[in-house]
Design an enzyme around this catalytic site. Structure first.
Site: not given
Ligand code: 5GP
Ligand code: MG
Length: 177
Positions: A38-39, A98, A101, A157
């Site tokens: 949803k982000g 959004d 990470d 969120d």
């Molecule tokens: P990744 O798969 O790159 O580790 O993370 C991506 C997803 O993790 C993003 O789409 C988001 O939904 C969530 N995410 C990563 N870091 C954050 C953060 O600092 N805050 C929030 N609310 N969501 C995060």
């Molecule tokens: Mg996400």
């Protein structure tokens, strides 16, 4: 103390910059913006509005994807449905999320789309966390790099709260209720 990372107007200018970069790279092909729910919601809506300044052929679709539990990545990326190949045919697909990470989410989605027949896939994130990538991949478009902290607001969120904030802030101790 709550720390605002990006004010509403700062977010707006980051999004405008991303739209300009996407428009500058665009070909004659249709662009399919594929938002990760949803982000992505406020970001994708604002990105569309900014892209409307350019003469582009644009379509929008969504995928429901999740990996986070509380404030940490579970390491497992769940893609809840798929996108028919017919919707992607002849398009430059730009996956919009959004935040980048660990990178596992975007990497999984891009791999999934390629398996489903997407020809050209790019990625666009509003933010990326400094030094946190666990995959060999860079987003094609990235609005800004932030320190490695858990952030909320503008679609992001904490247990489904704070998505409605028009600005982006670091989640404070007082916000974890
Ligand atoms: P990744 O798969 O790159 O580790 O993370 C991506 C997803 O993790 C993003 O789409 C988001 O939904 C969530 N995410 C990563 N870091 C954050 C953060 O600092 N805050 C929030 N609310 N969501 C995060
Ligand atoms: Mg996400």
């Amino acid at each position: 103390m709550t720390q605002t990372l990006y004010t509403e107007s700062e977010v707006k200018s980051v999004v405008a910059g991303l739209a300009a970069a996407i428009a500058a790279d665009s070909s004659e092909r249709k662009i399919l913006l594929l938002g990760l729910l949803k982000g992505c919601q406020p970001f994708l809506a604002d990105l569309c509005r900014e892209l409307s300044r350019y003469q582009l052929s644009l379509a929008v679709e969504y995928l429901q994807v999740s990996s986070y539990v509380g404030t940490a990545s579970s390491g497992q990326v769940k893609i809840s449905q798929t996108l028919p190949e017919s919707l992607m045919r002849g398009c430059d697909v730009i996956v919009v999320d959004d935040i980048f990470d660990t990178g596992l989410t975007l990497k999984s989605v891009v791999t999934h789309l390629r398996e489903k027949g997407a020809e050209r896939v790019k990625t666009c994130v509003l933010l990326r966390k400094e030094g946190s990538s666990r995959v060999v991949m860079e987003p094609d478009y990235c609005g800004a790099v932030i320190p490695d902290a858990f952030i909320v607001g503008y679609g992001l969120d904490y247990n489904e709260q704070y998505r409605e904030l028009p600005y982006i802030k670091v989640l404070g101790e007082e916000d974890r209720k």
